[in-house]
Design a protein around this motif. Structure first.
Motif, short mmCIF file in Angstrom:
data_model
loop_
_atom_site.label_atom_id
_atom_site.label_comp_id
_atom_site.label_asym_id
_atom_site.label_seq_id
_atom_site.Cartn_x
_atom_site.Cartn_y
_atom_site.Cartn_z
N CYS A 186 0.88 -1.01 -0.17
CA CYS A 186 -0.14 0.03 -0.03
C CYS A 186 0.80 1.24 -0.14
CB CYS A 186 -0.89 -0.07 1.38
SG CYS A 186 -1.84 1.53 1.59
N GLY A 187 0.42 2.26 -0.70
CA GLY A 187 1.20 3.42 -0.88
C GLY A 187 0.90 4.31 0.28
N GLU A 188 -0.18 4.08 1.17
CA GLU A 188 -0.80 5.01 2.04
C GLU A 188 -0.52 4.51 3.78
OE1 GLU A 188 -2.02 7.73 0.85
OE2 GLU A 188 -1.90 6.75 -1.27
N CYS A 189 0.05 3.20 3.69
CA CYS A 189 0.25 2.68 5.05
C CYS A 189 1.18 1.49 4.93
CB CYS A 189 -1.13 2.42 5.85
SG CYS A 189 -2.09 0.82 5.15
N ALA A 209 -3.44 -7.96 -6.83
CA ALA A 209 -3.78 -6.70 -7.16
C ALA A 209 -5.39 -6.54 -6.75
CB ALA A 209 -3.80 -6.52 -8.90
N GLN A 210 -6.07 -7.58 -6.79
CA GLN A 210 -7.42 -7.55 -6.27
C GLN A 210 -7.41 -7.25 -4.72
OE1 GLN A 210 -10.28 -7.46 -8.00
NE2 GLN A 210 -11.33 -7.42 -5.94
N ARG A 211 -6.49 -8.02 -4.16
CA ARG A 211 -6.58 -7.81 -2.58
C ARG A 211 -6.02 -6.21 -2.36
NH1 ARG A 211 -4.73 -13.10 0.12
NH2 ARG A 211 -6.59 -14.49 -0.63
N GLN A 212 -5.28 -5.82 -3.07
CA GLN A 212 -4.99 -4.47 -2.90
C GLN A 212 -5.93 -3.41 -3.12
OE1 GLN A 212 -2.06 -2.44 -5.62
NE2 GLN A 212 -1.10 -1.33 -3.78
N LEU A 213 -6.87 -3.63 -4.25
CA LEU A 213 -7.80 -2.90 -4.43
C LEU A 213 -8.77 -3.05 -3.18
CD1 LEU A 213 -8.53 -3.48 -8.40
CD2 LEU A 213 -7.59 -1.54 -7.23
N GLU A 214 -9.24 -4.18 -2.77
CA GLU A 214 -9.95 -4.14 -1.70
C GLU A 214 -9.53 -3.68 -0.45
OE1 GLU A 214 -10.40 -8.67 -1.33
OE2 GLU A 214 -11.46 -8.73 -3.19
N HIS A 215 -8.50 -3.53 -0.24
CA HIS A 215 -7.51 -2.97 0.95
C HIS A 215 -7.99 -1.25 0.67
CE1 HIS A 215 -4.91 -1.20 3.89
NE2 HIS A 215 -4.37 -0.63 2.77
N ALA A 240 -10.23 -0.08 -1.11
CA ALA A 240 -11.54 0.34 -0.83
C ALA A 240 -12.03 0.49 0.37
CB ALA A 240 -12.40 -0.77 -1.49
N LYS A 241 -11.78 -0.43 1.15
CA LYS A 241 -11.89 -0.60 2.83
C LYS A 241 -11.18 0.46 3.64
CE LYS A 241 -12.21 -3.93 6.65
NZ LYS A 241 -11.92 -5.15 6.95
N HIS A 242 -9.84 0.86 3.66
CA HIS A 242 -9.04 1.65 4.44
C HIS A 242 -8.86 3.18 3.83
CE1 HIS A 242 -8.54 -1.70 7.27
NE2 HIS A 242 -8.28 -2.45 6.15
N HIS A 243 -9.01 3.33 2.66
CA HIS A 243 -8.59 4.55 2.02
C HIS A 243 -9.66 4.77 0.74
CE1 HIS A 243 -4.89 3.72 4.01
NE2 HIS A 243 -4.50 2.42 3.23
N PRO A 244 -10.74 5.12 1.31
CA PRO A 244 -11.76 5.21 0.13
C PRO A 244 -11.63 6.47 -0.53
CG PRO A 244 -12.78 5.52 2.41
CD PRO A 244 -11.33 4.85 2.42
N GLY A 245 -11.82 6.44 -1.84
CA GLY A 245 -11.86 7.69 -2.57
C GLY A 245 -10.34 7.89 -3.07
#
Length: 75
Positions: free
Chosen positions: A7-10, A23-29, A31-36
């Motif tokens: 993740c580039g945020e955490c 890639a799918q797991r990263q997208l899910e992360h 969506a859940k933790h860094h929406p938008g």
């Protein structure tokens, strides 16, 4: 090959997975933790074991070599 997505945020990172699953797991992360926020970070390739099936390929190669040697010595 096995890939790990960071993740580039955490500090989140996926397990070693196939590229599409990681890639799918990263997208899910995201969506859940860094929406938008668009998914970012980096991807790591498993350099110690880049081919998960290499052990199987080696075993098949040895078996083929043994078959060729056996056939050569029979005639």
């Amino acid at each position: 090959m096995a890939f790990r997505f960071w993740c580039g945020e955490c500090g989140f990172k996926t397990a070693w997975l196939a590229e599409s699953e990681g890639a799918q797991r990263q997208l899910e992360h995201y969506a859940k933790h860094h929406p938008g926020i668009p998914a970012g970070g980096h991807v790591e390739t498993n350099r110690k074991n880049p081919e998960r099936n290499s052990g199987c390929l080696r075993a098949v190669g040895v078996l083929v070599l043994l078959l060729i040697l056996t056939a050569a010595y029979r005639y």
